[in-house]
Design an enzyme around this catalytic site. Sequence first.
Site, PDB file in Angstrom:
ATOM      1  N   ASN A 120       1.453   3.363  -2.894  1.00 11.15           N
ATOM      2  CA  ASN A 120       2.043   3.796  -4.171  1.00 11.15           C
ATOM      3  C   ASN A 120       1.513   5.162  -4.594  1.00 11.15           C
ATOM      4  O   ASN A 120       2.265   6.033  -5.054  1.00 11.15           O
ATOM      5  CB  ASN A 120       1.689   2.806  -5.293  1.00 11.15           C
TER       6      ASN A 120
ATOM      7  N   SER B 279      -8.316  -5.366   4.890  1.00 10.05           N
ATOM      8  CA  SER B 279      -8.781  -5.097   3.523  1.00 10.05           C
ATOM      9  C   SER B 279      -9.047  -6.348   2.679  1.00 10.05           C
ATOM     10  O   SER B 279      -8.640  -6.420   1.520  1.00 10.05           O
ATOM     11  CB  SER B 279      -7.793  -4.172   2.794  1.00 10.05           C
TER      12      SER B 279
ATOM     13  N   ASP C 261       0.837  -1.202   0.000  1.00  8.78           N
ATOM     14  CA  ASP C 261       0.000   0.000   0.000  1.00  8.78           C
ATOM     15  C   ASP C 261       0.875   1.256   0.000  1.00  8.78           C
ATOM     16  O   ASP C 261       1.994   1.236   0.520  1.00  8.78           O
ATOM     17  CB  ASP C 261      -0.891  -0.027   1.254  1.00  8.78           C
TER      18      ASP C 261
ATOM     19  N   ARG D 194       0.103   7.591  -2.764  1.00  4.79           N
ATOM     20  CA  ARG D 194       0.580   8.687  -1.904  1.00  4.79           C
ATOM     21  C   ARG D 194       2.037   9.019  -2.175  1.00  4.79           C
ATOM     22  O   ARG D 194       2.438  10.171  -2.200  1.00  4.79           O
ATOM     23  CB  ARG D 194       0.397   8.307  -0.416  1.00  4.79           C
TER      24      ARG D 194
ATOM     25  N   ARG E 260     -11.311   2.528  -9.171  1.00  4.78           N
ATOM     26  CA  ARG E 260     -10.319   3.551  -9.580  1.00  4.78           C
ATOM     27  C   ARG E 260     -10.547   3.989 -11.029  1.00  4.78           C
ATOM     28  O   ARG E 260     -11.325   3.381 -11.748  1.00  4.78           O
ATOM     29  CB  ARG E 260      -8.914   2.986  -9.396  1.00  4.78           C
TER      30      ARG E 260
ATOM     31  N   ARG F  98      -0.178   9.009 -10.123  1.00  8.45           N
ATOM     32  CA  ARG F  98      -0.207   7.817  -9.276  1.00  8.45           C
ATOM     33  C   ARG F  98       0.513   6.632  -9.926  1.00  8.45           C
ATOM     34  O   ARG F  98       1.153   5.818  -9.246  1.00  8.45           O
ATOM     35  CB  ARG F  98      -1.659   7.427  -8.983  1.00  8.45           C
TER      36      ARG F  98
ATOM     37  N   ASN G  21     -10.634  -2.570  -6.234  1.00  8.91           N
ATOM     38  CA  ASN G  21      -9.814  -1.609  -6.996  1.00  8.91           C
ATOM     39  C   ASN G  21     -10.420  -1.203  -8.343  1.00  8.91           C
ATOM     40  O   ASN G  21      -9.951  -0.253  -8.978  1.00  8.91           O
ATOM     41  CB  ASN G  21      -8.384  -2.149  -7.213  1.00  8.91           C
TER      42      ASN G  21
HETATM   43  C1  FPP Z   1      -1.931   0.110  -3.313  1.00  8.53           C
HETATM   44  O1  FPP Z   1      -1.421   1.412  -3.206  1.00  8.53           O
HETATM   45  C2  FPP Z   1      -1.299  -0.554  -4.426  1.00  8.53           C
HETATM   46  C3  FPP Z   1      -1.949  -1.102  -5.480  1.00  8.53           C
HETATM   47  C4  FPP Z   1      -3.418  -1.077  -5.614  1.00  8.53           C
HETATM   48  C5  FPP Z   1      -1.212  -1.704  -6.607  1.00  8.53           C
HETATM   49  C6  FPP Z   1      -0.067  -2.582  -6.268  1.00  8.53           C
HETATM   50  C7  FPP Z   1       0.693  -2.789  -7.490  1.00  8.53           C
HETATM   51  C8  FPP Z   1       2.017  -2.747  -7.618  1.00  8.53           C
HETATM   52  C9  FPP Z   1       2.973  -2.643  -6.515  1.00  8.53           C
HETATM   53  C10 FPP Z   1       2.567  -2.780  -8.997  1.00  8.53           C
HETATM   54  C11 FPP Z   1       3.226  -3.958  -9.496  1.00  8.53           C
HETATM   55  C12 FPP Z   1       2.853  -5.264  -8.969  1.00  8.53           C
HETATM   56  C13 FPP Z   1       3.312  -6.408  -9.514  1.00  8.53           C
HETATM   57  C14 FPP Z   1       2.971  -7.702  -8.897  1.00  8.53           C
HETATM   58  C15 FPP Z   1       4.166  -6.427 -10.707  1.00  8.53           C
HETATM   59  P1  FPP Z   1      -2.373   2.645  -3.458  1.00  8.53           P
HETATM   60  O2  FPP Z   1      -2.273   3.027  -4.871  1.00  8.53           O
HETATM   61  O3  FPP Z   1      -3.757   2.308  -2.994  1.00  8.53           O
HETATM   62  O4  FPP Z   1      -1.733   3.733  -2.553  1.00  8.53           O
HETATM   63  P2  FPP Z   1      -2.465   4.933  -1.829  1.00  8.53           P
HETATM   64  O5  FPP Z   1      -3.245   4.332  -0.696  1.00  8.53           O
HETATM   65  O6  FPP Z   1      -1.324   5.769  -1.369  1.00  8.53           O
HETATM   66  O7  FPP Z   1      -3.327   5.624  -2.844  1.00  8.53           O
END
Ligand code: FPP
Length: 247
Positions: A27, A201, A25, A29, A76, A38, A73
């Site tokens: 990415n 979650s 979690d 932010r 989004r 993002r 998700n």
């Molecule tokens: C949650 O952070 C992250 C995700 C929904 C995506 C995870 C995906 C990756 C790490 C990319 C690559 C993965 C693989 C297996 C190649 P968020 O975007 O919800 O963060 P936030 O809460 O800060 O908005």
Amino acid sequence: MSLDQSAQNQTPQPLPGLHVAVIMDGNGRWAQNRGWPRLVGHRKGAERVRELVNACPDLGIRYLTLYAFSTENWKRSTEEIMGLMSLFARYIKREAGRMNSEGVRMRVIGDRSRLAPKLRALFDWIETETEANDRMFLTVAINYGGRDEIRRAVQAVARDVASGALTPDAVSDTLLSGYLDTSALPDPDLVVRTSGETRVSNFLLWQAAYSEYVFTPVLWPDFSPETMRLILDAYRQRERRFGGVTP
Ligand code: FPP
């Protein structure tokens, strides 16, 4: 080579069968904090996945299960969803060779029916391509939700009961585990969530019944093998009793 020499050459693996599951979690932010889109955070997150997978044998992790896209998700933007799907495809194409040379078996869990046929075909391909590997098991959860997985398993059990292949009394915890997407995996020893959020979650609801949890404030794009090493050090200090008492 003598026994002593071969022991010296081996990487110490104190917990060879460890199963660690990660809710990656933060990415979005991470990118937004820098004024970037993002998707830049997700791209950096994919690099962190690559580094962690490569570090797993040294860390003593045999099973790594990553939550990459939840059943929630889809809320989004189309741009972000499409960007994530392309990242998954690119990761598989780029890493297939290395997974085979490093003995990594990759599987994808979750409901694939909503995914694009091309991506589904790629998942089938990488699972077959790496199926003979057994040094490390990488499982990526895509369009995955714990409740959805349990519902699908219960439907499959109900179908088998209706057809007479199963009796209701035969439905045990072990049998139900065998109907889940994770049937080939041990339950996770440890679930890590990054970014300071302290929720489960909908991740591995059945499988994590006795898992340890670690919540770290580190955002996923900043998460390194060293971060995992520190978390594992803390995990090893904990005592797991599985509902029993200390002897
Ligand atoms: C949650 O952070 C992250 C995700 C929904 C995506 C995870 C995906 C990756 C790490 C990319 C690559 C993965 C693989 C297996 C190649 P968020 O975007 O919800 O963060 P936030 O809460 O800060 O908005």
